[in-house]
Design a protein around this motif. Structure first.
Motif, PDB file in Angstrom:
ATOM      1  N   MET A   1       0.796  -1.233   0.000  1.00  0.00           N
ATOM      2  CA  MET A   1       0.000   0.000   0.000  1.00  0.00           C
ATOM      3  C   MET A   1       0.829   1.284   0.000  1.00  0.00           C
ATOM      4  N   SER A   2       2.020   1.234   0.625  1.00  0.00           N
ATOM      5  CA  SER A   2       2.784   2.475   0.777  1.00  0.00           C
ATOM      6  C   SER A   2       4.226   2.163   1.154  1.00  0.00           C
ATOM      7  N   THR A   3       5.000   3.220   1.255  1.00  0.00           N
ATOM      8  CA  THR A   3       6.377   3.140   1.729  1.00  0.00           C
ATOM      9  C   THR A   3       6.495   4.029   2.955  1.00  0.00           C
ATOM     10  N   GLN A   4       7.156   3.503   3.980  1.00  0.00           N
ATOM     11  CA  GLN A   4       7.392   4.287   5.176  1.00  0.00           C
ATOM     12  C   GLN A   4       8.872   4.636   5.246  1.00  0.00           C
ATOM     13  N   LEU A   5       9.136   5.874   5.643  1.00  0.00           N
ATOM     14  CA  LEU A   5      10.497   6.369   5.805  1.00  0.00           C
ATOM     15  C   LEU A   5      10.668   6.849   7.229  1.00  0.00           C
ATOM     16  N   LEU A   6      11.859   6.667   7.775  1.00  0.00           N
ATOM     17  CA  LEU A   6      12.167   7.144   9.118  1.00  0.00           C
ATOM     18  C   LEU A   6      13.593   7.653   9.134  1.00  0.00           C
ATOM     19  N   GLY A   7      13.765   8.857   9.657  1.00  0.00           N
ATOM     20  CA  GLY A   7      15.108   9.415   9.753  1.00  0.00           C
ATOM     21  C   GLY A   7      15.077  10.795  10.352  1.00  0.00           C
ATOM     22  N   ASP A   8      16.201  11.471  10.250  1.00  0.00           N
ATOM     23  CA  ASP A   8      16.300  12.845  10.711  1.00  0.00           C
ATOM     24  C   ASP A   8      15.312  13.718   9.936  1.00  0.00           C
TER      25      ASP A   8
END
Length: 86
Positions: A40-47
């Motif tokens: 369904m989607s892409t998740q990103l995590l970071g600064d």
């Protein structure tokens, strides 16, 4: 500060999978950003600043290469655990 983003790309063309795969592959060029993709989607995590900067660059690149397309995003300041399943 951390930032989590859930992003979906909806290319306005018949061959929609090619631009989506292209976009996701480009996200992998940022080793400092954690990426998780599902159907369904892409998740990103970071600064926070790094995530916002990469989104500006890569969304523009997608529009320049593939033309019209819709990005739908959710932003969560402070981040989340991308491995959480509940």
């Amino acid at each position: 500060m951390k930032l989590a983003v859930e992003i979906s790309l909806y290319p306005l063309q018949d061959n929609y999978l090619l631009p989506i795969k292209w976009f996701i592959e480009r996200l992998d060029a940022y080793p400092e950003i954690q990426r998780k993709t599902n159907a369904m989607s892409t998740q990103l995590l970071g600064d926070y600043d790094q995530v916002m900067s990469l989104l500006a660059v890569e969304m523009k690149a997608a529009h320049e290469k593939w033309g019209k397309g819709v990005f739908v995003c959710k932003f969560i300041p402070g981040g989340v655990n991308l491995d959480h399943s509940e």
